[in-house]
Design a protein around this motif. Structure first.
Motif, mmCIF file in Angstrom:
data_model
loop_
_atom_site.group_PDB
_atom_site.id
_atom_site.type_symbol
_atom_site.label_atom_id
_atom_site.label_comp_id
_atom_site.label_asym_id
_atom_site.label_seq_id
_atom_site.Cartn_x
_atom_site.Cartn_y
_atom_site.Cartn_z
ATOM 1 N N ASN A 1 5.915 -6.666 -41.631
ATOM 2 C CA ASN A 1 5.884 -5.605 -42.643
ATOM 3 C C ASN A 1 4.698 -4.683 -42.383
ATOM 4 O OD1 ASN A 1 3.470 -6.743 -44.108
ATOM 5 N ND2 ASN A 1 4.900 -8.446 -44.380
ATOM 6 N N PRO A 2 4.705 -3.490 -42.986
ATOM 7 C CA PRO A 2 3.632 -2.523 -42.719
ATOM 8 C C PRO A 2 2.271 -2.965 -43.239
ATOM 9 C CG PRO A 2 5.156 -1.684 -44.384
ATOM 10 C CD PRO A 2 5.783 -2.906 -43.804
ATOM 11 N N ILE A 3 2.231 -3.795 -44.266
ATOM 12 C CA ILE A 3 0.943 -4.293 -44.756
ATOM 13 C C ILE A 3 0.254 -5.127 -43.685
ATOM 14 C CG2 ILE A 3 -0.178 -5.787 -46.457
ATOM 15 C CD1 ILE A 3 1.991 -4.968 -48.449
ATOM 16 N N THR A 4 1.021 -6.029 -43.085
ATOM 17 C CA THR A 4 0.464 -6.849 -42.010
ATOM 18 C C THR A 4 0.081 -5.988 -40.820
ATOM 19 O OG1 THR A 4 1.840 -8.715 -42.697
ATOM 20 C CG2 THR A 4 0.877 -8.827 -40.508
ATOM 21 N N ALA A 5 0.897 -4.990 -40.519
ATOM 22 C CA ALA A 5 0.577 -4.090 -39.413
ATOM 23 C C ALA A 5 -0.772 -3.406 -39.636
ATOM 24 C CB ALA A 5 1.678 -3.047 -39.247
ATOM 25 N N GLN A 6 -1.010 -2.961 -40.843
ATOM 26 C CA GLN A 6 -2.288 -2.311 -41.152
ATOM 27 C C GLN A 6 -3.446 -3.299 -41.040
ATOM 28 O OE1 GLN A 6 -2.851 1.203 -42.055
ATOM 29 N NE2 GLN A 6 -4.769 0.341 -41.276
ATOM 30 N N LEU A 7 -3.237 -4.524 -41.501
ATOM 31 C CA LEU A 7 -4.292 -5.537 -41.431
ATOM 32 C C LEU A 7 -4.690 -5.844 -39.991
ATOM 33 C CD1 LEU A 7 -3.118 -8.082 -44.180
ATOM 34 C CD2 LEU A 7 -5.178 -6.652 -44.239
ATOM 35 N N VAL A 8 -3.698 -5.977 -39.123
ATOM 36 C CA VAL A 8 -4.035 -6.326 -37.739
ATOM 37 C C VAL A 8 -4.676 -5.145 -37.014
ATOM 38 C CG1 VAL A 8 -2.308 -8.146 -37.608
ATOM 39 C CG2 VAL A 8 -1.701 -5.838 -36.826
ATOM 40 N N MET B 1 3.077 2.493 -37.292
ATOM 41 C CA MET B 1 2.466 2.455 -35.968
ATOM 42 C C MET B 1 2.488 3.825 -35.305
ATOM 43 S SD MET B 1 1.328 -0.562 -35.778
ATOM 44 C CE MET B 1 0.842 -0.664 -34.049
ATOM 45 N N HIS B 2 3.538 4.596 -35.529
ATOM 46 C CA HIS B 2 3.566 5.965 -35.025
ATOM 47 C C HIS B 2 2.442 6.782 -35.652
ATOM 48 C CE1 HIS B 2 7.018 5.310 -32.686
ATOM 49 N NE2 HIS B 2 7.972 5.650 -33.540
ATOM 50 N N GLU B 3 2.234 6.615 -36.938
ATOM 51 C CA GLU B 3 1.172 7.353 -37.631
ATOM 52 C C GLU B 3 -0.205 7.008 -37.057
ATOM 53 O OE1 GLU B 3 1.634 6.361 -41.716
ATOM 54 O OE2 GLU B 3 3.417 7.624 -42.000
ATOM 55 N N LYS B 4 -0.368 5.772 -36.619
ATOM 56 C CA LYS B 4 -1.645 5.322 -36.068
ATOM 57 C C LYS B 4 -1.733 5.578 -34.555
ATOM 58 C CE LYS B 4 -2.836 3.676 -40.055
ATOM 59 N NZ LYS B 4 -3.924 4.297 -40.845
ATOM 60 N N CYS B 5 -0.662 6.131 -33.975
ATOM 61 C CA CYS B 5 -0.598 6.402 -32.535
ATOM 62 C C CYS B 5 -0.801 5.137 -31.708
ATOM 63 C CB CYS B 5 -1.629 7.466 -32.144
ATOM 64 S SG CYS B 5 -1.336 9.060 -32.931
ATOM 65 N N LYS B 6 -0.225 4.038 -32.171
ATOM 66 C CA LYS B 6 -0.335 2.765 -31.477
ATOM 67 C C LYS B 6 1.050 2.250 -31.100
ATOM 68 C CE LYS B 6 -4.746 1.368 -33.505
ATOM 69 N NZ LYS B 6 -5.494 1.454 -32.232
ATOM 70 N N VAL C 1 1.481 -3.970 -31.630
ATOM 71 C CA VAL C 1 2.128 -5.045 -32.384
ATOM 72 C C VAL C 1 3.524 -5.299 -31.835
ATOM 73 C CG1 VAL C 1 0.865 -4.430 -34.495
ATOM 74 C CG2 VAL C 1 3.213 -3.614 -34.193
ATOM 75 N N LEU C 2 3.957 -6.552 -31.985
ATOM 76 C CA LEU C 2 5.326 -6.945 -31.686
ATOM 77 C C LEU C 2 5.936 -7.566 -32.937
ATOM 78 C CD1 LEU C 2 3.519 -7.720 -28.917
ATOM 79 C CD2 LEU C 2 5.826 -8.189 -28.095
ATOM 80 N N ALA C 3 7.261 -7.547 -32.989
ATOM 81 C CA ALA C 3 7.955 -8.130 -34.135
ATOM 82 C C ALA C 3 9.256 -8.769 -33.650
ATOM 83 C CB ALA C 3 8.256 -7.061 -35.184
ATOM 84 N N PRO C 4 9.782 -9.724 -34.402
ATOM 85 C CA PRO C 4 11.075 -10.307 -34.041
ATOM 86 C C PRO C 4 12.254 -9.467 -34.519
ATOM 87 C CG PRO C 4 10.186 -11.433 -35.945
ATOM 88 C CD PRO C 4 9.141 -10.439 -35.510
#
Length: 228
Positions: free
Chosen positions: A75-82, A103-108, A90-93
């Motif tokens: 989820n995006p909350i976890t994405a922001q935390l990491v 992640m696009h907004e963060k350019c990552k 980041v990777l996801a299943p």
């Protein structure tokens, strides 16, 4: 962080090392053993206890030598935390548009999980550069080869069930790279304090994959830091 630097490192080394379920006290020794074996891209899964502390430690100690990421980002909350902890990708299943958007907004770099041609095409429509084929071991090498018929321009990273017995086959079938977890992060070796086993396994995985792909420049030396 330029996401293309991460993509380039993944392509040059052919391996993403997946750390799951290990102890915080072991993470830096694991990372150093992987580094000595040629690995330059490592992820800690978010279902590992203490994963944020591990990512912070890796970013602080190994961030100039390796690309540090987080896996099992649901989820995006976890994405922001990491990201705040120092993750560069980041990777996801699964294929989660909200995580991709953040992640696009963060350019990552984000590498979502896909299992069907429909999901791969949807990922492209969402602006994804690289996808994770999961669970690759269950889907099989033939599945990868067949979906690359119409989707041969897609960078696909098989994850799940990758081992020394099938890594060459996945490379031959057109894998962009592979993600390797338990077959590389040997928990018995860690328990014995024998981290050289991990180094040797890393060399074998990278050497096998890149020999099939024809990237001899990196294979021969397993050397040189990425442009981090």
């Amino acid at each position: 962080m330029d996401k293309w630097k991460v993509i380039n490192a993944i392509e040059q080394t052919g391996i993403i090392a997946i750390v799951r379920g290990t102890k915080q006290t072991e993470i830096l020794q694991i990372a150093n053993a992987l580094y000595d074996g040629g690995v330059r891209v490592i992820e800690v899964t978010c279902n590992t206890p203490g994963y944020l502390d591990m990512i912070e430690a890796l970013a602080a100690e190994m961030g100039k030598k390796m690309f540090i990421g987080a896996g099992t980002v649901l989820n995006p909350i976890t994405a922001q935390l990491v990201i705040d902890a120092g993750a560069q990708f980041v990777l996801a299943p699964d294929l989660n548009p909200e995580v991709i958007r953040l992640m696009h907004e963060k350019c990552k770099l984000t590498i979502p999980g896909v299992a069907t041609p429909t999901e791969i095409i949807q990922a492209h429509r969402l602006g994804v550069d690289v996808v994770k084929l999961f669970p690759a071991g269950a889907l099989g090498v033939r599945y990868l080869k067949e979906i690359r018929g119409p989707l041969n321009g897609t960078a696909i990273i098989p994850v799940g069930g990758i081992n020394m017995g099938n890594v060459a086959e996945f490379a031959q079938a057109g894998a962009f790279a592979v993600g390797v977890g338990g077959e590389l992060i040997d928990k018995n070796a860690i328990a014995e304090g024998n981290y050289s086993v991990i180094t040797d396994k890393a060399k074998n995985f990278i050497g096998t994959f890149l020999t099939v792909k024809g990237n001899q420049e990196y294979t021969l030396g397993l050397q040189g830091d990425m442009n981090i």
